[in-house]
Design a protein around this motif. Structure first.
Motif, PDB file in Angstrom:
ATOM      1  N   HIS A 609       0.850  -1.200   0.000  1.00 21.99           N
ATOM      2  CA  HIS A 609       0.000   0.000   0.000  1.00 21.99           C
ATOM      3  C   HIS A 609       0.882   1.245   0.000  1.00 21.99           C
ATOM      4  O   HIS A 609       2.026   1.210   0.458  1.00 21.99           O
ATOM      5  CB  HIS A 609      -0.897   0.014   1.235  1.00 21.99           C
ATOM      6  N   ALA A 610       0.360   2.319  -0.509  1.00 23.95           N
ATOM      7  CA  ALA A 610       1.076   3.591  -0.490  1.00 23.95           C
ATOM      8  C   ALA A 610       0.793   4.306   0.826  1.00 23.95           C
ATOM      9  O   ALA A 610      -0.286   4.165   1.412  1.00 23.95           O
ATOM     10  CB  ALA A 610       0.635   4.458  -1.663  1.00 23.95           C
ATOM     11  N   GLU A 611       1.777   5.069   1.290  1.00 24.31           N
ATOM     12  CA  GLU A 611       1.581   5.840   2.514  1.00 24.31           C
ATOM     13  C   GLU A 611       0.591   6.974   2.243  1.00 24.31           C
ATOM     14  O   GLU A 611       0.557   7.551   1.152  1.00 24.31           O
ATOM     15  CB  GLU A 611       2.912   6.411   2.995  1.00 24.31           C
ATOM     16  N   PRO A 612      -0.217   7.333   3.232  1.00 33.59           N
ATOM     17  CA  PRO A 612      -1.252   8.363   3.014  1.00 33.59           C
ATOM     18  C   PRO A 612      -0.706   9.693   2.505  1.00 33.59           C
ATOM     19  O   PRO A 612      -1.328  10.336   1.662  1.00 33.59           O
ATOM     20  CB  PRO A 612      -1.892   8.508   4.404  1.00 33.59           C
ATOM     21  N   TYR A 613       0.466  10.126   2.997  1.00 33.60           N
ATOM     22  CA  TYR A 613       0.969  11.429   2.579  1.00 33.60           C
ATOM     23  C   TYR A 613       1.356  11.453   1.109  1.00 33.60           C
ATOM     24  O   TYR A 613       1.480  12.522   0.500  1.00 33.60           O
ATOM     25  CB  TYR A 613       2.174  11.843   3.440  1.00 33.60           C
ATOM     26  N   LEU A 617       1.226  14.303  -3.043  1.00 31.21           N
ATOM     27  CA  LEU A 617       2.354  14.591  -3.917  1.00 31.21           C
ATOM     28  C   LEU A 617       2.084  13.995  -5.289  1.00 31.21           C
ATOM     29  O   LEU A 617       1.279  13.068  -5.426  1.00 31.21           O
ATOM     30  CB  LEU A 617       3.654  14.005  -3.356  1.00 31.21           C
ATOM     31  N   VAL A 618       2.748  14.525  -6.298  1.00 32.13           N
ATOM     32  CA  VAL A 618       2.651  13.953  -7.638  1.00 32.13           C
ATOM     33  C   VAL A 618       4.033  13.459  -8.056  1.00 32.13           C
ATOM     34  O   VAL A 618       5.041  13.795  -7.431  1.00 32.13           O
ATOM     35  CB  VAL A 618       2.108  14.980  -8.662  1.00 32.13           C
ATOM     36  N   GLU A 744       3.594  13.207 -15.356  1.00 31.90           N
ATOM     37  CA  GLU A 744       4.167  13.869 -14.190  1.00 31.90           C
ATOM     38  C   GLU A 744       3.127  14.301 -13.164  1.00 31.90           C
ATOM     39  O   GLU A 744       3.452  14.524 -12.007  1.00 31.90           O
ATOM     40  CB  GLU A 744       4.972  15.095 -14.622  1.00 31.90           C
ATOM     41  N   THR A 745       1.859  14.390 -13.559  1.00 32.75           N
ATOM     42  CA  THR A 745       0.805  14.810 -12.623  1.00 32.75           C
ATOM     43  C   THR A 745       0.143  13.639 -11.910  1.00 32.75           C
ATOM     44  O   THR A 745      -0.781  13.850 -11.127  1.00 32.75           O
ATOM     45  CB  THR A 745      -0.260  15.619 -13.377  1.00 32.75           C
ATOM     46  N   MET A 746       0.580  12.408 -12.191  1.00 33.22           N
ATOM     47  CA  MET A 746       0.021  11.258 -11.461  1.00 33.22           C
ATOM     48  C   MET A 746       0.416  11.344  -9.991  1.00 33.22           C
ATOM     49  O   MET A 746       1.534  11.713  -9.656  1.00 33.22           O
ATOM     50  CB  MET A 746       0.524   9.944 -12.056  1.00 33.22           C
ATOM     51  N   SER A 747      -0.510  11.005  -9.098  1.00 34.30           N
ATOM     52  CA  SER A 747      -0.198  11.049  -7.667  1.00 34.30           C
ATOM     53  C   SER A 747       0.915  10.058  -7.343  1.00 34.30           C
ATOM     54  O   SER A 747       1.008   8.990  -7.959  1.00 34.30           O
ATOM     55  CB  SER A 747      -1.442  10.733  -6.835  1.00 34.30           C
ATOM     56  N   LEU A 748       1.743  10.436  -6.400  1.00 37.29           N
ATOM     57  CA  LEU A 748       2.861   9.576  -6.023  1.00 37.29           C
ATOM     58  C   LEU A 748       2.359   8.256  -5.448  1.00 37.29           C
ATOM     59  O   LEU A 748       2.998   7.212  -5.613  1.00 37.29           O
ATOM     60  CB  LEU A 748       3.753  10.298  -5.015  1.00 37.29           C
ATOM     61  N   ALA A 749       1.216   8.279  -4.777  1.00 31.69           N
ATOM     62  CA  ALA A 749       0.644   7.053  -4.212  1.00 31.69           C
ATOM     63  C   ALA A 749       0.297   6.067  -5.327  1.00 31.69           C
ATOM     64  O   ALA A 749       0.587   4.865  -5.246  1.00 31.69           O
ATOM     65  CB  ALA A 749      -0.595   7.384  -3.391  1.00 31.69           C
ATOM     66  N   LYS A 750      -0.318   6.572  -6.364  1.00 31.62           N
ATOM     67  CA  LYS A 750      -0.698   5.711  -7.490  1.00 31.62           C
ATOM     68  C   LYS A 750       0.546   5.162  -8.192  1.00 31.62           C
ATOM     69  O   LYS A 750       0.602   3.988  -8.577  1.00 31.62           O
ATOM     70  CB  LYS A 750      -1.542   6.533  -8.465  1.00 31.62           C
ATOM     71  N   LEU A 754       1.775   1.172  -8.593  1.00 33.91           N
ATOM     72  CA  LEU A 754       2.120   0.654  -9.916  1.00 33.91           C
ATOM     73  C   LEU A 754       3.548   0.110  -9.932  1.00 33.91           C
ATOM     74  O   LEU A 754       3.805  -0.977 -10.460  1.00 33.91           O
ATOM     75  CB  LEU A 754       1.971   1.769 -10.953  1.00 33.91           C
ATOM     76  N   PHE A 755       4.463   0.845  -9.321  1.00 31.21           N
ATOM     77  CA  PHE A 755       5.873   0.464  -9.290  1.00 31.21           C
ATOM     78  C   PHE A 755       6.061  -0.886  -8.612  1.00 31.21           C
ATOM     79  O   PHE A 755       6.763  -1.761  -9.111  1.00 31.21           O
ATOM     80  CB  PHE A 755       6.665   1.552  -8.555  1.00 31.21           C
TER      81      PHE A 755
END
Length: 808
Positions: A609-613, A617-618, A744-750, A754-755
């Motif tokens: 899972h991605a961290e909430p913060y 960020l993007v 570049e505008t994709m959220s860092l969580a998303k 994916l990564f």
């Protein structure tokens, strides 16, 4: 390190040269999130891993203050700092790959499939043999030590008996610590955190090397035989992974064990699958629990799973089970020395009728709560102890051995001294077993007692750990152990388990946790005997389950392993209940023990899972530079210069006029492919795009396959003349033309999800708007690490958004 920068002027510019791999980069806050300091410059310390890998995290291994900010694989006993690489599970779809698959015949495809199943068969066979050999060696070495001590005690030579007992333990402990400290420091500890990190995509040097395998096998035998409160189950998982890695890389060039026909598996994707099967085989060999091994690999070890891998893992563990059963049947004839009924822990509780009522469920709930509290406390204390040990172990191998000697002496004094506190108990009249026990194992140890009596505390301490567990799990023994005995044993095992894990010896946590859990399970069963009709042996089983759930936070795999160990399917609902309760309680305090150790070792593990913060960020916020790109037809000197001055692993390839009308992103080329291409020296005088036919004639797809551990080609190995440096090389045939990209505008969580889900090493970030360079930067594992993000945005509090974003 894979350079990234939104600045086009950094195009094809290597990092500044220096004696180390740090970049001080001045950036302003323009265009950043609102919490970044606008209008001011921030000095950012950029980390380069110095090897062929991508960047590591800024996390401090074992959280020790160091002169450099570095992420490394560091054994829990304080091995030297080593560089980290990421593994690349992505298929490199370049022209060579496409040509190889188009030309591959049915015979070769069939050969690949047969070899894959042959390898998992060999992994099962070898892991089964190693598991049996470990148990055979431990039972005979420890059995000889206990028989020698027992004979001296029968002659009332008690001090001589202690010297013999402690001396044997000390010699075995020093031998285990010496080979671990001097040959393979990465073999210390359990090995499960390292395997878990590897299967997550983290490739730290030597964690699966042949030397690590050697030390893991013999160090585990010596450590367990030395009487330490540790197990061989965790090391067996690491051993199975090492065996799989050795087979999957085609052997070892260093030890002249190479096989050309294994070239199909010279890639991270196939090795990952083999190592997953090896980890499952290790659990199956340690517990004789084949289904539990598969579930352990699925629940705890592997980060990626698919149905085909499930079949292969199941086949591997089935082979292990067959091998172990065959060898144990062979030993029943008495040809294996002192192996006998000892060895592989197997407790048959099926003869106990497990009928339970509502009051029994109340007792089970209490057990689960206790297990959660004790498990959370165990993980907290272990975290503190390992930090102290890291200070000692970083001083070098002699200090590692000295620490091991200290723990060995303490363990021997407890094992031999504490039973003197227990009173002698008359042997039960209706005892099925011989009382007192004559020989190595058994429920009724005589120790210093007169004939017809036994010492119940010695029955737990003065045995191998497997036999002690067997005694605690035994049914129909309500009055065999006094309450005071159980309290003393629990306290000692709990404390010794904490201080033992972290010394320079391969050591697992399963056995200490099962021992402590089974002990307080019996205590609870005795205290609640008035309201519950369950056998104390069943309470011991449930106590072990609760403590396992509280420390390791595994549920499904632990449940199945315990059921396979005890052959008691009727206990399934109770085991499930106690595991769920203990895990839920412990999760409120801290993470599981293996997750904690992964963090302490500084391994950049990516959660599912991605961290909430990250949702605030993007992708464009965290890429930074300078970005180094190559043209599709690049000058040799530029490539050599970039490879020498950076540790970047991946380089974007951008075609520019006159090759194209406008700048165009061709794809990504890796360092290893560049080195092979440069070594072939198929250079051109002019910057002209070719059809790639010359490359196809000179190279095959297997020429670019990943080498074995530490055997990759390095730029320092290549020499070029001044004339060659001015020539050009066409990168198009080896460029991955379909890399994964995100805007570049994709959220860092998303992007993080994916990564991890795709097992990537590089994720290219492309611009949102036209009329800009075709690539903004590259996201690597490092860019998703909390410490790196906090370094970019010091005013961002990672925990600030924790409560507000949990629901969405």
């Amino acid at each position: 390190m894979d350079g990234q920068s939104p600045r086009p002027q950094a195009h094809r510019r290597p990092e500044r040269e220096g004696s180390h791999n740090y970049d001080i980069e001045s950036t302003d806050g323009a265009g950043g999130p609102p919490w970044r300091q606008n209008g001011s410059s921030e000095a950012l310390l950029r980390y380069d891993d110095g090897g062929v890998g991508d960047r590591g995290s800024a996390r401090e291994p074992l959280l020790r203050k160091r002169t450099m900010n570095t992420t490394s694989q560091i054994a829990i006993v304080g091995a030297n700092v080593c560089p980290i690489e990421s593994l690349d599970y992505e298929v490199v779809e370049n022209d060579l790959f496409k040509q190889d698959w188009r030309s591959r015949k049915k015979k070769q495809i069939f050969q690949y499939i047969v070899l894959k199943w042959t390898l998992v068969l060999l992994i099962g066979l070898l892991t089964g043999f190693v598991g049996f050999f470990n148990n055979l060696a431990v039972e005979n070495i420890a059995g000889f030590k206990l028989l020698l001590t027992g004979d001296l005690m029968l002659k009332e030579r008690y001090f001589t008996a202690f010297l013999a007992y402690g001396g044997c333990n000390l010699v075995l402990a020093v031998a285990a610590a010496a080979i671990c400290a001097y040959i393979a420091p990465a073999a210390a500890g359990s090995g499960i955190p390292e395997v878990k990190a590897y299967l997550n995509g983290v490739d730290a040097y030597s964690i699966l090397a042949p030397s690590t395998l050697f030390v893991k096998i013999f160090g585990s035998i010596l450590g367990v035989s030395a009487g330490f409160v540790l197990g061989k189950e965790g090391p067996m998982v690491h051993t199975g992974a090492c065996i799989a890695n050795l087979l999957g890389q085609g052997g070892s060039r260093k030890y002249r064990l190479t096989c050309n026909w294994l070239r199909y598996f010279k890639n991270d994707r196939d090795r990952r699958d083999l190592i997953t099967c090896g980890a499952a085989a290790g659990v199956a060999a340690a517990f004789r629990a084949p289904v539990g091994g598969v579930l352990f690999a699925l629940e705890e070890a592997a980060s990626w799973w698919r149905s085909a891998l499930l079949w292969r893992a199941f086949f591997t563990t089935a082979v292990v089970a067959v091998v172990l059963r065959s060898l144990i049947e062979f030993c029943r004839s008495g040809k294996c020395g002192l192996f006998g009924q000892g060895g592989l822990i197997m407790f048959d509780l099926s003869s106990t009728v497990a009928t339970y009522s509502t009051p029994d469920l109340i007792a089970i709930i209490i057990l689960g709560i206790i297990g959660g509290i004790f498990g959370g406390l165990f993980n907290y204390l272990l975290d503190k102890i390992l930090r102290v040990y890291s200070i000692i172990n970083e001083r070098g191998a002699p200090f590692k051995i000295l620490l091991t000697i200290t723990i060995s002496v303490i363990t021997s004094m407890c094992s031999y001294g504490l039973p003197w506190l227990a009173a002698c108990t008359p042997c039960p009249v209706d005892s099925v077993e011989q009382c007192p026990t004559i020989g190595r194992s058994g429920n009724f140890k005589s120790f210093q007692c007169p004939p017809g009596h036994y010492n119940d505390l010695a029955s737990l301490f003065f045995n191998t750990n497997d036999d002690a567990i067997r005694n605690l799990f035994s049914n129909g023994t309500e009055s065999e152990f006094h309450m005071s005995t159980l309290f003393v044993f629990f306290t000692a095992v709990y404390c010794l388990g904490l201080v033992t894990y972290g010394i320079a010896v391969p050591s697992g946590l399963f056995i200490p946790v099962i021992l402590a859990g089974a002990t307080y399970g019996r205590i609870v069963g005795t205290l609640l005997g008035s309201i519950s009709d369950l056998d104390p042996g069943l309470f011991a089983l449930l106590g072990a389950a609760s403590f396992l759930g509280g420390t390791m936070r595994m549920t499904v795999s632990v449940c199945v392993i315990l059921l396979e160990l005890t052959n008691d399917l009727a206990m399934l609902p109770l085991v499930m209940l106690v595991l769920l309760i203990s895990k839920t309680i412990a999760d409120n305090f801290n993470k599981g023990v293996y997750d904690q150790i992964v963090v302490m070792k500084g391994l950049p593990y990516m959660e599912a899972h991605a961290e909430p913060y990250m949702r605030h960020l993007v992708a464009g916020d965290v890429v930074s530079g300078p970005l180094i790109t190559f043209s599709g037809v690049e000058k040799v000197g530029n490539i050599v210069h970039a490879l020498k001055l950076t540790g970047h692993n991946g380089f974007p390839v951008v075609d520019e006029p006159p090759l194209t009308e406008a700048p165009e992103l061709v794809g990504l080329v890796t360092r290893s492919h560049l080195l092979v291409l440069l070594k072939g020296k198929m250079f051109m005088q002019d910057q002209v795009k070719t059809s790639g036919s010359l490359v196809f004639q000179r190279f095959g797809a297997f020429d670019f396959a990943k080498a074995g551990s530490g055997k990759g080609l390095k730029i320092q190995d290549l020499d070029f003349t001044d004339e060659e440096m001015e020539m050009y090389v066409d990168l198009h045939p080896v460029t991955n033309t379909s890399p994964y990209t995100v805007v570049e505008t994709m959220s860092l969580a998303k992007a993080a999800i994916l990564f991890r889900a795709l097992g990537l090493r590089h994720l290219l970030v492309v611009p949102k708007t036209p009329d800009r360079p075709p690539i903004v930067g590259i996201l690597t594992r490092h860019d998703f690490v909390e410490e790196h993000i906090h370094g970019l945005f010091p005013n961002l509090n990672p925990h600030r958004f924790h409560s507000t974003s949990m629901g969405g």
